[in-house]
Design an enzyme around this catalytic site. Structure first.
Site, PDB file in Angstrom:
ATOM      1  CE  LYS A 156      -3.390   1.139   4.585  1.00  0.00           C
ATOM      2  NZ  LYS A 156      -3.389   0.668   3.421  1.00  0.00           N
ATOM      3  CB  SER A 176      -0.817   0.041   1.260  1.00  0.00           C
ATOM      4  OG  SER A 176      -0.523  -0.227   2.329  1.00  0.00           O
TER       5      SER A 176
END
Length: 795
Positions: free
Chosen positions: A735, A692
């Site tokens: 996140k 990611s």
């Protein structure tokens, strides 16, 4: 004994002495005895006696366990004693040597400051001299002396000088007191002798107790002789067993093993109908074997332990499920905020159970996966309460031996059942809720794989006949509700994960933490710290100050600790005289907890070669800075920061993409062979991996080669391809919350994650954030860089 020590003469009549209660010993006149004294009031009585004439009144307590005896707790008759010696010893205790002088009767007892003082009627005892004794008296005296000889011959340990002294005594009263001091009798019996003032009667009682002791010693000697005759050439262990057997025969207790067998048989009859057929046969066989074995043999002990385990298991016991859906929802809402998916799943489970009463309902194993402190373990307790079932938690963290799950074979020394059977026994029912905590932290070793052992436990098709190696009898686990918890799903073995229904629990937002603190944590913690609800009031700003400045977590565990720290410091202020009520403000929080530990992590000004990425770890979401720099070299790529293989490959892919599009971004293609590129992710001690960070690495590299700064108020996440496409990633809610905690309100996300984000992210969080959903790196660079790079020809 007065000849051995110089002691004062005590006159008869009413006298006042410091009083010291004795726990389990009676002091007789002429008796010399050391005493260990530890109670404060007793030590003070000794000190007061030593200040005056060293005389103290010693009297027996009725109950030796009473620490601070009152007047009704001590006998009336005691002894005036003389303190011969006082020696302080460790632990603030003293050792005293005392000699009994004369009997006395308490007339009045008073507590003076810190010790007892008694008004004592000192008894002038009139003994019977030899010239006044009857034939019966002389015969009794002679019998007592002969009995002393008999005691010595039977092995009684008496100081030789004391035996000589007893032989010289001719007066019944003194003889009775001297002999009583060496008898093995109860303190209440010794007190009975002390309270007998008539010397004749006293000696008769002593003689009776003397004969009792001789009788016991004779029985003991006879038992020893019987056992010795049977022993022959056997070892000492066999000799001791024979002694025990002889004792049982003497006391008529030889039927102990019979009673034990009857008890096991009774327990077996109660559970027999619920046990499988092979289990019934195994228990019957072991009970018969136990009957034939010697009760003290090692094998008998092994069989007893096994029978205790097997017959104590709840073969027939189960609790009735509570199918009240409204009550279940109330309990879940009471104990946990949000977590709607989990609550709905539990309500669905209850609904299915209610509709299939009397039928076999499909078994489901739930697995809660999420960061620490979000309520996974406590959720299990609430589920058990909502269902009306027993709850047992098994901690699996660090277990590396499959025998911990499946049990040890009975052939091993110290063998025990595994944790599953232990949990069933602890619950006391065959249908509890069992929580397998931290299932992602199971370890593998040379002793086997505990995760593989759990496959049988968690498989609905197999656990109907789960066989623990120690028990050796199949036990039906199909009625048990298993709930597993972990921080990460990727570390749970795939076959195990396949048997579970995975429910992801995400971290809490700032607003959710504020609500949880106000509605759950603070109301619970205030009374635990000795305050009433009216005395303490936290402002919302104060709670937010704690959340932002003193915690950095996905859950609320550390938030609870910091609130407790505030309350502890307020408690100190209260005890120092400060008056309430106490209003907790941000300023007071900073004063009590000190300098905030956490500050916003983002950089304020745009920087070249630095991009803000987002990571998801087992403790929640975090922001991470990707730093890139270049130096003269030959085109190599250096990666540091404890990066995993996947992250290294993402960096290589990002660099390859930038090289392939160099001219489009105004970069001289030849520069790549003339420089080395170094990519670093700070906090090098923390391992990092995953795809990611690809978007952030590509942005940092493009900024490095174009000298265009990257906006530091934008965070990003997403996997990239060599073609520049942005692929979806996981953990997006955590996140985004991490970016919000760092005061970054603009986030770049993969477009394919849009539906997931819109569903999972609370509306009040979405309103404060600007979310950019992108399909390729071109869109990322337009948002993240302060200006767009120009193609080489235009530049």
């Amino acid at each position: 004994m007065n000849e051995l020590f110089q002691t004062p003469q005590v006159e008869a009549g009413i006298k006042e002495y410091p009083l010291m209660p004795l726990r389990d010993i009676v002091i007789f006149p002429t008796m010399v005895q050391p005493l260990f004294v530890g109670r404060r009031f007793s030590i003070r009585a000794i000190e007061e006696a030593n200040k005056k004439d060293k005389l103290i009144f010693l009297v027996l307590q009725k109950d030796k366990d009473v620490e601070e005896p009152k007047e009704e707790d001590i006998y009336k008759v005691g002894v005036v004693a003389y303190i011969l010696r006082t020696v302080p010893i460790e632990d603030a205790r003293v050792k005293v040597l005392v000699q009994g002088l004369k009997r006395g009767v308490i007339k009045k007892l008073e507590w003076k400051e810190d010790h007892y003082v008694a008004q004592v009627d000192v008894i002038e005892e009139r003994d019977i001299p030899p010239e006044s004794q009857t034939i019966e008296d002389k015969a009794l005296i002679k019998a007592v002396k002969e009995s002393i000889d008999k005691l010595v011959s039977l092995g009684k340990q008496i100081i030789p000088d004391l035996v000589v002294l007893i032989k010289e005594l001719e007066e019944p009263g003194k003889l009775a007191d001297m002999v009583a001091s060496i008898l093995d009798i109860k303190s209440s019996q010794a007190q009975e002798i002390l309270e007998t003032f008539d010397p004749r009667e006293r000696l008769k009682k002593v003689y009776k107790f003397l004969q009792d002791e001789i009788g016991l010693l004779e029985v003991k000697q006879r038992i020893s002789e019987i056992a010795r005759e049977r022993m022959e050439k056997e070892q000492r262990e066999y000799y001791l067993r024979q002694q025990l057997k002889a004792i049982q025969e003497e006391l008529g207790e030889a039927g102990g093993i019979k009673a034990e067998i009857e008890e096991y048989t009774k327990k077996f009859e109660e559970v027999k109908e619920c046990m499988p057929e092979e289990g019934v046969k195994e228990v019957e066989k072991n009970i018969k074997r136990l009957e034939r074995l010697h009760p003290e043999s090692a094998e008998a002990g092994v069989i007893r332990t096994w029978l205790d385990w097997v017959l104590d298991l709840p073969w027939c016991t189960r609790t009735e499920d509570n199918y009240d859906l409204e009550r279940a929802r109330e309990i879940l809402d009471r104990d946990h905020y949000d977590l709607e998916k989990v609550k709905d799943r539990i309500i669905e489970y209850l609904a299915i159970r209610k509709l299939t009463q009397g039928k076999e309902a499909p078994t489901q194993i739930l697995a809660f996966v999420g960061p620490p402190g979000v309520g996974k373990t406590s959720l299990g307790r609430s589920i058990a309460e909502a269902l009306g079932r027993k709850f047992v938690r098994i901690a699996l963290g660090g277990i590396r031996d499959e025998a911990e799950i499946r049990g040890h074979r009975r052939t091993y020394v110290g063998a025990m059942p595994g944790r599953i059977i232990q949990a069933i026994k602890q619950a006391g029912t065959k249908n509890p809720v069992i929580m397998l905590d931290e299932i992602d932290k199971l370890a593998i070793s040379f002793q086997g794989d505990p995760a593989a052992a759990l496959l049988e436990v968690l498989d609905p098709e197999q656990n109907k006949k789960f066989t623990d190696l120690y028990i050796g009898i199949p036990f039906d686990l199909s009625e048990v509700i298993f709930i597993c918890t972990g921080n990460r799903a990727d570390t749970i073995p795939t076959p195990l994960l396949d048997r579970m229904e995975l429910i992801m629990l995400s971290g809490y937002s700032e607003e959710e933490k504020l609500f949880i603190a106000k509605k759950h944590l603070i109301p619970k913690l205030i009374p635990l710290h000795g305050f009433s609800p009216e005395e303490i009031e936290f402002t919302d700003e104060a709670i937010l100050e704690i959340i932002r400045g003193y915690t950095r977590e996905a859950g609320v565990r550390n938030l609870q600790r910091q609130i407790s720290a505030v309350l502890r410091k307020i408690a100190v202020k209260k005890l120092q005289g400060e008056k309430g009520p106490f209003n907790i403000t941000p300023e007071l929080v900073r004063k009590l907890l000190g300098v905030p530990r956490y500050r916003p992590e983002r950089e304020k000004k745009p920087l070249v070669g630095v991009a803000t990425g987002l990571a998801w770890t087992e403790v929640g979401g975090e922001i991470m800075f990707i730093e890139a720099t270049k130096m003269k070299g030959k085109g190599s790529l250096v990666l540091t920061g404890s990066l995993g293989d996947i992250m290294k490959e993402s960096a290589q892919a990002a660099l390859s993409y930038i090289r392939s599009k160099a001219e489009d971004y105004g970069i001289d293609p030849d520069i790549f062979s003339q420089v080395d590129v170094h990519v670093h992710v700070p906090e090098g001690a923390v391992p990092k991996d995953g795809p990611s960070a690809g978007v952030a690495i590509a942005t940092a590299l493009l900024s490095l080669f174009t000298d265009i700064p990257v906006r530091m108020d934008v965070a990003m996440t997403g996997e990239i391809t060599l073609r520049g496409r942005v692929l979806p990633v996981g953990g997006l809610k955590e996140k985004i919350l991490a970016a919000k905690r760092a005061e970054i309100y603009e986030v770049i996300l993969p477009a394919k994650n849009k539906d997931e984000v819109m569903e999972e992210l609370p509306e009040y969080v979405r309103e404060k954030m600007t979310l950019h959903f992108v399909d390729n790196l071109e869109e990322v660079f337009k948002i993240a860089l302060v200006r767009e790079p120009k193609p080489l020809k235009e530049a």
